[in-house]
Design an enzyme around this catalytic site. Structure first.
Site, mmCIF file in Angstrom:
data_model
loop_
_atom_site.group_PDB
_atom_site.id
_atom_site.type_symbol
_atom_site.label_atom_id
_atom_site.label_comp_id
_atom_site.label_asym_id
_atom_site.label_seq_id
_atom_site.Cartn_x
_atom_site.Cartn_y
_atom_site.Cartn_z
ATOM 1 N NE ARG A 64 8.127 -13.651 5.229
ATOM 2 C CZ ARG A 64 8.410 -12.773 4.248
ATOM 3 N NH1 ARG A 64 7.474 -11.985 3.793
ATOM 4 N NH2 ARG A 64 9.616 -12.701 3.723
ATOM 5 N NE ARG A 90 -0.615 -9.877 3.425
ATOM 6 C CZ ARG A 90 -0.970 -10.208 4.675
ATOM 7 N NH1 ARG A 90 -0.049 -10.572 5.540
ATOM 8 N NH2 ARG A 90 -2.230 -10.165 5.054
ATOM 9 C CB ILE A 91 7.643 -8.385 2.401
ATOM 10 C CG1 ILE A 91 7.419 -7.015 3.044
ATOM 11 C CG2 ILE A 91 9.094 -8.532 1.935
ATOM 12 C CD1 ILE A 91 7.678 -5.847 2.121
ATOM 13 C CG LEU A 92 5.848 -11.035 -3.062
ATOM 14 C CD1 LEU A 92 5.851 -10.454 -4.460
ATOM 15 C CD2 LEU A 92 4.938 -12.253 -2.977
ATOM 16 C CG ASN A 106 5.997 -2.697 -5.894
ATOM 17 O OD1 ASN A 106 4.793 -2.890 -5.808
ATOM 18 N ND2 ASN A 106 6.676 -1.962 -5.023
ATOM 19 C CB THR A 107 3.429 0.885 -9.054
ATOM 20 O OG1 THR A 107 3.320 2.306 -9.004
ATOM 21 C CG2 THR A 107 2.162 0.235 -8.543
ATOM 22 C CG HIS A 108 7.166 2.604 -3.264
ATOM 23 N ND1 HIS A 108 6.721 1.867 -2.189
ATOM 24 C CD2 HIS A 108 7.770 3.712 -2.761
ATOM 25 C CE1 HIS A 108 7.069 2.503 -1.071
ATOM 26 N NE2 HIS A 108 7.693 3.616 -1.389
ATOM 27 C CG ASP A 140 15.925 -5.977 -4.973
ATOM 28 O OD1 ASP A 140 16.953 -5.284 -5.061
ATOM 29 O OD2 ASP A 140 15.041 -5.780 -4.096
ATOM 30 C CG ASP A 144 9.223 -0.614 -1.485
ATOM 31 O OD1 ASP A 144 8.749 -0.151 -0.427
ATOM 32 O OD2 ASP A 144 8.588 -1.365 -2.257
HETATM 33 C C1 GRF Z 1 -0.730 2.622 -4.737
HETATM 34 O O1 GRF Z 1 -0.365 3.980 -4.548
HETATM 35 C C2 GRF Z 1 0.471 1.742 -4.552
HETATM 36 O O2 GRF Z 1 1.668 2.305 -5.023
HETATM 37 C C3 GRF Z 1 0.512 1.635 -3.057
HETATM 38 O O3 GRF Z 1 -0.837 1.481 -2.654
HETATM 39 C C4 GRF Z 1 -1.660 2.144 -3.628
HETATM 40 C C5 GRF Z 1 -2.659 1.152 -4.124
HETATM 41 O O4 GRF Z 1 -3.695 1.833 -4.765
HETATM 42 N N1 GRF Z 1 1.315 0.498 -2.621
HETATM 43 P P1 GRF Z 1 -4.790 1.008 -5.641
HETATM 44 O O5 GRF Z 1 -5.165 -0.232 -4.841
HETATM 45 O O6 GRF Z 1 -4.132 0.659 -6.945
HETATM 46 O O7 GRF Z 1 -5.922 1.986 -5.801
#
Ligand code: GRF
Length: 196
Positions: A64, A90-92, A106-108, A140, A144
């Site tokens: 990795r 992927r986990i970095l 990151n967006t979650h 970090d 998440d």
């Molecule tokens: C997003 O909701 C993201 O938070 C999650 O997977 C989705 C990806 O959607 N990890 P897209 O590829 O941006 O349409």
């Protein structure tokens, strides 16, 4: 002008929202390149905007860390101010996070710390929560677990299935991600102060 590299793994609707926002010169940020761990469908969005793409597949590396070093080398070729993980699955490893922190967000699709990991929407549905949402956070070395930058709630509807709920979450997520990157570009958000 804030320069950004975006990493994706899938359809890239969050990426597309950023590309469309950055198409306006007043937005304050520009996407220099888009990377992925696989030949993801979402890379076509970057190609349509004439933006370079790269794929670094973990299967091509013995570890990795070696994979992450190659990913980092591709990113550093563009010397971005910020790396955005937008559906990057992927986990970095720590070598990557330490090299990029705090300019790595990151967006979650949940209200962290609730429902971390790769199945946040399904987990929220199974838990029977009435409200879930979106979290944008600094990455970090945990999964998440980094400092939160922004969150927005999304109501769960009684007849929701995972796909429908995730699509509703993603429409909120795209808006929040575009607004958050704009705020970072305008220096209304200081990532370094979140991570001290
Ligand atoms: C997003 O909701 C993201 O938070 C999650 O997977 C989705 C990806 O959607 N990890 P897209 O590829 O941006 O349409």
């Amino acid at each position: 002008m804030l320069s950004v590299v975006v990493l994706i793994s899938g359809s890239g609707s969050n990426l597309l929202a950023l590309l469309e926002a950055a198409d306006n010169p007043l937005y304050g940020a520009r996407v220099l390149a888009v990377g992925s761990d696989n030949p993801a469908d979402g890379l076509a969005h970057a190609e349509r905007f004439g933006i370079p793409t790269f794929v670094v597949s973990p299967q091509a590396f013995d570890s990795r860390e070696a994979w992450a070093d190659m990913l980092l080398a591709n990113i550093n070729h563009f010397k971005p101010d910020l790396v955005v993980l937008a559906g990057f699955m992927r986990i970095l490893p720590s070598n990557f996070v330490q090299a990029m922190s705090p300019n790595l967000i990151n967006t979650h699709p949940s209200l962290l710390p609730a429902f971390p990991g790769a199945h946040a929407v399904r987990d929220a549905l199974e838990a029977g929560v009435k409200t879930t949402g979106v979290t944008i956070h600094v990455v970090d070395e945990g999964v998440d677990t980094g400092p939160h930058i922004a969150q927005r709630e999304v109501e769960v509807q009684t007849d929701d299935n995972e796909h429908d709920l995730h699509e509703r979450i993603k429409s909120v997520e795209r808006e929040l991600l575009v607004a958050t990157v704009k705020d970072i570009a305008a220096k209304n958000i200081h990532l370094a102060s979140l991570t001290n």
